[in-house]
Design a protein around this motif. Structure first.
Motif, PDB file in Angstrom:
ATOM      1  N   GLY A 204       0.815  -1.205   0.000  1.00  0.00           N
ATOM      2  CA  GLY A 204       0.000   0.000   0.000  1.00  0.00           C
ATOM      3  C   GLY A 204       0.848   1.254   0.000  1.00  0.00           C
ATOM      4  O   GLY A 204       0.542   2.238  -0.692  1.00  0.00           O
ATOM      5  N   GLU A 205       1.933   1.227   0.756  1.00  0.00           N
ATOM      6  CA  GLU A 205       2.848   2.366   0.783  1.00  0.00           C
ATOM      7  C   GLU A 205       3.464   2.592  -0.594  1.00  0.00           C
ATOM      8  O   GLU A 205       3.651   3.743  -1.020  1.00  0.00           O
ATOM      9  CB  GLU A 205       3.940   2.136   1.819  1.00  0.00           C
ATOM     10  N   ALA A 206       3.765   1.518  -1.308  1.00  0.00           N
ATOM     11  CA  ALA A 206       4.346   1.648  -2.646  1.00  0.00           C
ATOM     12  C   ALA A 206       3.365   2.322  -3.601  1.00  0.00           C
ATOM     13  O   ALA A 206       3.770   3.098  -4.486  1.00  0.00           O
ATOM     14  CB  ALA A 206       4.752   0.276  -3.176  1.00  0.00           C
ATOM     15  N   VAL A 207       2.074   2.027  -3.448  1.00  0.00           N
ATOM     16  CA  VAL A 207       1.059   2.682  -4.281  1.00  0.00           C
ATOM     17  C   VAL A 207       1.073   4.182  -4.034  1.00  0.00           C
ATOM     18  O   VAL A 207       1.072   4.993  -4.977  1.00  0.00           O
ATOM     19  CB  VAL A 207      -0.334   2.099  -3.983  1.00  0.00           C
ATOM     20  N   LEU A 208       1.106   4.576  -2.766  1.00  0.00           N
ATOM     21  CA  LEU A 208       1.103   6.002  -2.432  1.00  0.00           C
ATOM     22  C   LEU A 208       2.361   6.691  -2.947  1.00  0.00           C
ATOM     23  O   LEU A 208       2.313   7.834  -3.413  1.00  0.00           O
ATOM     24  CB  LEU A 208       0.972   6.180  -0.922  1.00  0.00           C
ATOM     25  N   ARG A 209       3.494   5.997  -2.876  1.00  0.00           N
ATOM     26  CA  ARG A 209       4.744   6.559  -3.367  1.00  0.00           C
ATOM     27  C   ARG A 209       4.684   6.781  -4.878  1.00  0.00           C
ATOM     28  O   ARG A 209       5.234   7.755  -5.397  1.00  0.00           O
ATOM     29  CB  ARG A 209       5.909   5.633  -3.010  1.00  0.00           C
ATOM     30  N   ALA A 210       3.997   5.879  -5.573  1.00  0.00           N
ATOM     31  CA  ALA A 210       3.856   6.036  -7.023  1.00  0.00           C
ATOM     32  C   ALA A 210       2.999   7.261  -7.366  1.00  0.00           C
ATOM     33  O   ALA A 210       3.293   7.985  -8.318  1.00  0.00           O
ATOM     34  CB  ALA A 210       3.240   4.777  -7.625  1.00  0.00           C
ATOM     35  N   PHE A 211       1.960   7.487  -6.590  1.00  0.00           N
ATOM     36  CA  PHE A 211       1.086   8.630  -6.843  1.00  0.00           C
ATOM     37  C   PHE A 211       1.752   9.954  -6.466  1.00  0.00           C
ATOM     38  O   PHE A 211       1.576  10.955  -7.159  1.00  0.00           O
ATOM     39  CB  PHE A 211      -0.222   8.491  -6.041  1.00  0.00           C
ATOM     40  N   ALA A 212       2.468   9.962  -5.350  1.00  0.00           N
ATOM     41  CA  ALA A 212       3.041  11.210  -4.834  1.00  0.00           C
ATOM     42  C   ALA A 212       4.478  10.959  -4.392  1.00  0.00           C
ATOM     43  O   ALA A 212       4.742  10.744  -3.209  1.00  0.00           O
ATOM     44  CB  ALA A 212       2.204  11.731  -3.673  1.00  0.00           C
ATOM     45  N   PRO A 213       5.434  10.961  -5.323  1.00  0.00           N
ATOM     46  CA  PRO A 213       6.817  10.618  -4.987  1.00  0.00           C
ATOM     47  C   PRO A 213       7.431  11.507  -3.908  1.00  0.00           C
ATOM     48  O   PRO A 213       8.255  11.048  -3.117  1.00  0.00           O
ATOM     49  CB  PRO A 213       7.550  10.795  -6.326  1.00  0.00           C
ATOM     50  N   THR A 214       7.046  12.769  -3.851  1.00  0.00           N
ATOM     51  CA  THR A 214       7.639  13.692  -2.883  1.00  0.00           C
ATOM     52  C   THR A 214       6.854  13.730  -1.573  1.00  0.00           C
ATOM     53  O   THR A 214       7.432  13.684  -0.486  1.00  0.00           O
ATOM     54  CB  THR A 214       7.708  15.112  -3.463  1.00  0.00           C
ATOM     55  N   PHE A 215       5.533  13.791  -1.670  1.00  0.00           N
ATOM     56  CA  PHE A 215       4.705  13.993  -0.489  1.00  0.00           C
ATOM     57  C   PHE A 215       3.891  12.742  -0.169  1.00  0.00           C
ATOM     58  O   PHE A 215       2.666  12.711  -0.325  1.00  0.00           O
ATOM     59  CB  PHE A 215       3.788  15.200  -0.681  1.00  0.00           C
ATOM     60  N   ASN A 216       4.582  11.691   0.262  1.00  0.00           N
ATOM     61  CA  ASN A 216       3.906  10.473   0.699  1.00  0.00           C
ATOM     62  C   ASN A 216       4.411  10.120   2.090  1.00  0.00           C
ATOM     63  O   ASN A 216       5.550  10.427   2.447  1.00  0.00           O
ATOM     64  CB  ASN A 216       4.131   9.320  -0.288  1.00  0.00           C
ATOM     65  N   ALA A 217       3.549   9.461   2.860  1.00  0.00           N
ATOM     66  CA  ALA A 217       3.938   9.098   4.226  1.00  0.00           C
ATOM     67  C   ALA A 217       3.144   7.884   4.675  1.00  0.00           C
ATOM     68  O   ALA A 217       1.998   7.673   4.261  1.00  0.00           O
ATOM     69  CB  ALA A 217       3.698  10.257   5.188  1.00  0.00           C
ATOM     70  N   ARG A 218       3.768   7.102   5.535  1.00  0.00           N
ATOM     71  CA  ARG A 218       3.128   5.972   6.183  1.00  0.00           C
ATOM     72  C   ARG A 218       3.200   6.228   7.686  1.00  0.00           C
ATOM     73  O   ARG A 218       4.299   6.265   8.252  1.00  0.00           O
ATOM     74  CB  ARG A 218       3.844   4.677   5.815  1.00  0.00           C
ATOM     75  N   LEU A 219       2.054   6.463   8.309  1.00  0.00           N
ATOM     76  CA  LEU A 219       2.024   6.914   9.688  1.00  0.00           C
ATOM     77  C   LEU A 219       1.471   5.846  10.615  1.00  0.00           C
ATOM     78  O   LEU A 219       0.618   5.043  10.228  1.00  0.00           O
ATOM     79  CB  LEU A 219       1.170   8.181   9.798  1.00  0.00           C
ATOM     80  N   GLN A 220       1.940   5.876  11.849  1.00  0.00           N
ATOM     81  CA  GLN A 220       1.412   4.977  12.863  1.00  0.00           C
ATOM     82  C   GLN A 220       0.044   5.475  13.312  1.00  0.00           C
ATOM     83  O   GLN A 220      -0.154   6.672  13.532  1.00  0.00           O
ATOM     84  CB  GLN A 220       2.355   4.930  14.074  1.00  0.00           C
TER      85      GLN A 220
END
Length: 263
Positions: A204-220
């Motif tokens: 799921g994090e990889a999907v978000l990184r693909a959409f927004a390479p600069t402004f992506n985050a995986r938060l607790q």
């Protein structure tokens, strides 16, 4: 100043260009440069219970803060999109709009009231992002028709899962949206923040990184209050004409859950 290089075409549909009646007087009287802000929120079944309750409470608290922020309240316009319960939906404040409605979901911040969201359904993330791009483009066309300028719109995607199709099966169709989203960001048509919360996986994090390479985050957990405060901080920076490095600093500090907006 306007912050995109997309040709300034105007919607041909006069109904689509018309402002909602209840906000018509505001649009005439308020000549402030606009800053469209889209919250694109996952409300699928996995958000049931504490997560959706936390999101609703954060939206209520953020709305109060937005009303009290003089700098933002008369320039920011808020649109809420959800993907989950009953598919992909656009909201005008607390009211869900019918599918394919010509009415803009954007509400002036000082009049914005949050919807009461519930969790159900599947994660049509790609379709939600496509709708976000559509409503942003439509709103910019409306503002041009009204002779009003705008800052670069901001879109905040929040999810705890992976993209699915309408039946709830995992789908790779989101990959077809990535080049469109990438090109739009490179053309400065909007700034996209892609946030993974809760139990989002590496995939799921990889999907978000693909959409927004600069402004992506995986938060607790589900730090929705901090997320919305970060969006307000970014909106303030946009109004000041800040450079890209400022937004990257705000976002970097947000990812470590330090209040960059208070720095």
């Amino acid at each position: 100043m306007r912050d995109d290089t997309h040709p300034r075409t105007v919607l041909n549909n006069p109904q689509a260009a018309a402002m909602p009646q209840q906000y018509a007087d505001i649009e005439i009287e308020n000549n402030a440069q606009r800053l469209p802000l889209v919250l694109c929120l996952d409300t699928s079944h996995s958000m049931s219970g504490a997560p959706i309750a936390s999101l609703n409470e954060a939206l209520r608290a953020w709305t109060r803060e937005l009303h009290d922020d003089v700098a933002l309240s008369y320039s920011v316009e808020v649109a809420v999109l959800t993907f989950g319960d009953n598919g992909v939906n656009a909201w005008q404040g607390p009211t869900v709009l019918p599918p394919n409605s010509p009415v803009s979901p954007f509400v002036p911040a000082h009049r914005f009231q949050p919807p009461q969201l519930r969790a159900a359904g599947v994660t049509q993330m790609a379709e939600a992002l496509e709708l976000a791009m559509q409503v942003v483009a439509a709103r910019k066309a409306e503002l041009r028709q009204l002779g009003l300028q705008y800052y670069r719109p901001q879109v905040c995607l929040v999810t705890d899962g992976l993209p699915t199709d309408a039946t709830g099966h995992l789908s790779d169709s989101w990959q077809q949206v990535v080049p469109v989203v990438t090109e739009a960001q490179q053309a400065r048509r909007f700034r996209l923040y892609a946030i993974g919360v809760g139990s989002i996986t590496d995939r799921g994090e990889a999907v978000l990184r693909a959409f927004a390479p600069t402004f992506n985050a995986r938060l607790q957990g589900f730090p929705f209050r901090e997320l919305l405060q970060m969006m307000s901080a970014s909106a303030n920076a946009e109004q000041r004409g800040a450079g890209d490095e400022v937004f990257e600093k705000i976002f970097s500090q947000f990812k470590t859950q330090r209040p960059a907006w208070e720095a």
